[in-house]
Scaffold this active site. Structure first.
Site, PDB file in Angstrom:
ATOM      1  N   SER A 162       1.270  -1.627  -0.170  1.00 43.69           N
ATOM      2  CA  SER A 162       0.372  -0.229  -0.016  1.00 43.69           C
ATOM      3  C   SER A 162       0.970   1.571  -0.487  1.00 43.69           C
ATOM      4  O   SER A 162       1.738   1.036   0.801  1.00 43.69           O
ATOM      5  CB  SER A 162      -0.557   0.062   1.244  1.00 43.69           C
ATOM      6  OG  SER A 162      -2.030  -0.823   1.181  1.00 43.69           O
TER       7      SER A 162
HETATM    8  N1  SAH Z   1      -0.433  -5.348   4.315  1.00 41.51           N
HETATM    9  C1  SAH Z   1      -0.199  -5.736   3.169  1.00 41.51           C
HETATM   10  C2  SAH Z   1      -1.074  -5.280   1.965  1.00 41.51           C
HETATM   11  C3  SAH Z   1      -2.056  -5.891   1.181  1.00 41.51           C
HETATM   12  S1  SAH Z   1      -2.139  -6.787  -0.047  1.00 41.51           S
HETATM   13  C4  SAH Z   1       1.335  -4.235   2.818  1.00 41.51           C
HETATM   14  O1  SAH Z   1       1.543  -3.924   3.651  1.00 41.51           O
HETATM   15  O2  SAH Z   1       1.894  -4.890   2.269  1.00 41.51           O
HETATM   16  C5  SAH Z   1      -3.247  -7.461  -0.286  1.00 41.51           C
HETATM   17  C6  SAH Z   1      -2.739  -8.866   0.788  1.00 41.51           C
HETATM   18  O3  SAH Z   1      -3.901  -9.709   0.621  1.00 41.51           O
HETATM   19  C7  SAH Z   1      -1.909  -9.542  -0.883  1.00 41.51           C
HETATM   20  O4  SAH Z   1      -0.553 -10.395  -0.530  1.00 41.51           O
HETATM   21  C8  SAH Z   1      -3.354 -10.962  -1.028  1.00 41.51           C
HETATM   22  O5  SAH Z   1      -2.413 -11.826  -1.721  1.00 41.51           O
HETATM   23  C9  SAH Z   1      -3.684 -11.100   0.205  1.00 41.51           C
HETATM   24  N2  SAH Z   1      -4.961 -12.230   0.726  1.00 41.51           N
HETATM   25  C10 SAH Z   1      -6.180 -11.892  -0.075  1.00 41.51           C
HETATM   26  N3  SAH Z   1      -7.928 -12.555   0.370  1.00 41.51           N
HETATM   27  C11 SAH Z   1      -7.163 -13.330   1.309  1.00 41.51           C
HETATM   28  C12 SAH Z   1      -7.594 -13.988   2.226  1.00 41.51           C
HETATM   29  N4  SAH Z   1      -9.101 -14.188   1.870  1.00 41.51           N
HETATM   30  N5  SAH Z   1      -6.535 -14.603   2.897  1.00 41.51           N
HETATM   31  C13 SAH Z   1      -5.935 -13.796   3.462  1.00 41.51           C
HETATM   32  N6  SAH Z   1      -4.841 -13.169   3.008  1.00 41.51           N
HETATM   33  C14 SAH Z   1      -5.548 -13.054   1.404  1.00 41.51           C
END
Ligand code: SAH
Length: 220
Positions: free
Chosen positions: A64
């Site tokens: 992000s």
């Molecule tokens: N917090 C992160 C940004 C997240 S991007 C940072 O600081 O970089 C969103 C993430 O959520 C992705 O890596 C994606 O693979 C994950 N994601 C999507 N659906 C999910 C689920 N049901 N359970 C766990 N992770 C999930």
């Protein structure tokens, strides 16, 4: 990796992208000035780490924008002593910020490769209070519940019910809710007398939350 590098860029990021846009929480500003964001992204993008935008980190996922991490953390308001659940580990950057402000962080990632990468970054950087779980975070992590704070960093059509069940009283949960293209950050408080209060904060754009209580697999 060299956590000491880019200190000028990191301070400039905090001043011009975060403080200048109205975030005043001194603990948060201090933590964002010290956590080395460039250690959470692929080597070839390292020099872009402190820019005012999200970046691609592989497996179709993003880290992000720094300001979005700051806003979400500011609204979540984690306290020393708190246990925090974070859904969507991604690069691990957001969890490192949370781990510096709270007692303990449990984070869930559905892509094993990203989870492993993030776990080894936490080890290297000395974050010993983050537990990384591989799986579908839409059902939470009941083993360590309840949580003082829950943060979802992927976009969901609604707030997953199991997460509400794993929230402490009192407690606060944040989740980007909306369509696949655009969402609003929903802030849900469980008050000391057990009432649920919900409000909408900023607009945002996150990658989809894919799982039993989120979007189905084929949209990613
Ligand atoms: N917090 C992160 C940004 C997240 S991007 C940072 O600081 O970089 C969103 C993430 O959520 C992705 O890596 C994606 O693979 C994950 N994601 C999507 N659906 C999910 C689920 N049901 N359970 C766990 N992770 C999930």
């Amino acid at each position: 990796m060299n956590p000491e590098a880019y200190s000028e860029e990191r301070h400039a990021m905090v001043e011009s992208q975060i403080r200048a846009r109205g975030i005043t929480n001194p603990r948060l500003l201090e933590v964002m000035s010290s956590v080395p964001r460039h250690c959470f992204i692929p080597k070839e993008l390292e020099s872009n780490a402190y820019e005012d935008r999200p970046l691609n980190i592989g497996s179709h996922q993003t880290i992000s924008q720094p300001y979005m991490v700051a806003v979400m953390t500011d609204v979540l308001d984690p306290q020393p002593g708190d246990r925090v659940l974070e859904i969507g580990t991604g690069s691990g950057y957001q969890e490192a910020i949370l781990a510096a402000l709270a007692d303990e962080v449990v984070t869930v990632e559905r892509h094993e490769e990203l989870a492993e990468q993030a776990a080894s970054r936490f080890d290297e950087l000395g974050f010993s209070n983050i537990r990384v779980v591989v799986g579908d975070g839409t059902t939470g992590v009941p083993e360590y519940a309840p949580y003082d704070r829950i943060l979802v960093t992927a976009a969901s059509p609604h707030i997953p019910a199991p997460l509400m069940e794993q929230l402490k009283t009192p407690g606060r949960l944040l989740c980007p809710v909306g369509s696949r293209e655009a969402q609003r950050l929903v802030v849900l408080d469980r008050t000391p007398d057990g009432r649920i209060e919900e409000r909408e904060s900023v607009g945002c754009v996150f990658v989809p939350l894919v799982g039993r209580e989120g979007w189905s697999e084929d949209i990613e």
